[in-house]
Design an enzyme around this catalytic site. Structure first.
Site, PDB file in Angstrom:
ATOM      1  N   HIS A 134     -56.434  16.542  19.596  1.00 21.17           N
ATOM      2  CA  HIS A 134     -55.020  16.732  19.882  1.00 21.17           C
ATOM      3  C   HIS A 134     -54.167  16.210  18.726  1.00 21.17           C
ATOM      4  CE1 HIS A 134     -55.305  12.460  20.990  1.00 21.17           C
ATOM      5  NE2 HIS A 134     -53.972  12.412  20.910  1.00 21.17           N
ATOM      6  N   HIS A 137     -47.190   4.843  26.190  1.00 21.51           N
ATOM      7  CA  HIS A 137     -47.442   5.855  25.160  1.00 21.51           C
ATOM      8  C   HIS A 137     -46.186   6.078  24.319  1.00 21.51           C
ATOM      9  CE1 HIS A 137     -48.802  10.132  23.991  1.00 21.51           C
ATOM     10  NE2 HIS A 137     -49.568   9.257  23.348  1.00 21.51           N
ATOM     11  N   HIS A 166     -50.952  13.817  18.058  1.00 23.75           N
ATOM     12  CA  HIS A 166     -50.015  12.821  18.587  1.00 23.75           C
ATOM     13  C   HIS A 166     -48.755  12.911  17.730  1.00 23.75           C
ATOM     14  CE1 HIS A 166     -48.617   8.952  20.259  1.00 23.75           C
ATOM     15  NE2 HIS A 166     -48.177   8.717  19.023  1.00 23.75           N
ATOM     16  N   ASP A 212     -48.368  14.068  23.224  1.00 22.24           N
ATOM     17  CA  ASP A 212     -49.636  14.640  22.779  1.00 22.24           C
ATOM     18  C   ASP A 212     -49.648  16.152  23.002  1.00 22.24           C
ATOM     19  OD1 ASP A 212     -50.507  12.183  22.014  1.00 22.24           O
ATOM     20  OD2 ASP A 212     -51.863  11.880  23.708  1.00 22.24           O
TER      21      ASP A 212
END
Length: 228
Positions: free
Chosen positions: A200, A116, A202, A120
């Site tokens: 959400h 990732h 990012h 988030d």
């Protein structure tokens, strides 16, 4: 008539004449004195308004000077307050106000082809997204603003320190490429676009405007004095 008799008769007459002359003289003096007194009183009365006017002018000037001094002091105080406020204004802020931290930087999993690349922030769709720092928008639009469809609608901002911030999965974008933004300015609304498992934001910090140059955004913000 004898000389003695004539002298006796003349003396009262002379005395009366002298008395009349003296009385007339005293009357003239009294008249002149009274006139002088009246003239002096009139002169005093005429001088009084001039004295009053001068005093009023001095008082008005003093009031004007006091007002000017107060205005100058107020301006100086306002300037100092503005300076203090400017000094206290943070250079960096959180991209959203209320959130739940979910997927973190460098986290692995089936959701991503690699680890990732950001942090988030779980928030409802339509939450105001703010510029984490002041800068210039270099990417804005669908397809990740050019970084790929996984990001959905996205924005990338170039900051004065040479770093870049990215905001992805947006439902609405409020800025265009080339726009100058301030720290904390509303730039978009959060969403669920692109490769997203739920509403959400990012958020990334990068060394370049492009994918693959991400830094740990939480560590960066904390080092800039942002409490997360």
């Amino acid at each position: 008539m004898s000389k003695r008799t004539m002298i006796h008769q003349l003396r009262p007459s002379v005395l009366r004449t002298r008395g009349a002359v003296v009385a007339a003289g005293m009357g003239a003096v009294m008249v002149v004195g009274a006139g002088a007194g009246v003239a002096s009183a009139d002169a005093g009365k005429a001088a009084q308004p001039a004295v009053v006017d001068a005093a009023a002018a001095v008082a008005a000037q003093a009031d004007a000077q006091a007002t000017a001094a107060k205005a100058k002091a107020a301006k100086k105080t306002a300037k100092k307050t503005a300076k203090k406020t400017a000094k206290k204004a943070p250079a960096w802020v959180k991209p959203v106000t209320k959130y739940t931290l979910t997927a973190s930087f460098a986290q692995g999993g089936a959701m991503w082809s690699a680890k990732h690349s950001g942090q988030d922030f779980a928030v409802p769709i339509g939450t105001q997204v703010k510029a984490a720092g002041a800068g210039v928008v270099v990417k804005a639009g669908p397809n990740g603003g050019g970084d790929g469809p996984a990001y959905g609608n996205a924005i990338v901002i170039k900051h004065n320190n040479g770093k870049y911030s990215q905001y992805a999965h947006l439902s609405k974008i409020n800025v265009n490429v080339g726009a100058k933004v301030k720290t904390g300015q509303n730039i978009a609304k959060s969403g669920n676009t692109g490769n997203s498992s739920g509403p959400h934001l990012h958020f990334e910090i990068r060394t370049t405007p492009n994918y693959g140059s991400a830094l740990n955004p939480m560590a960066f913000l904390r080092s800039a004095g942002v409490n997360l």
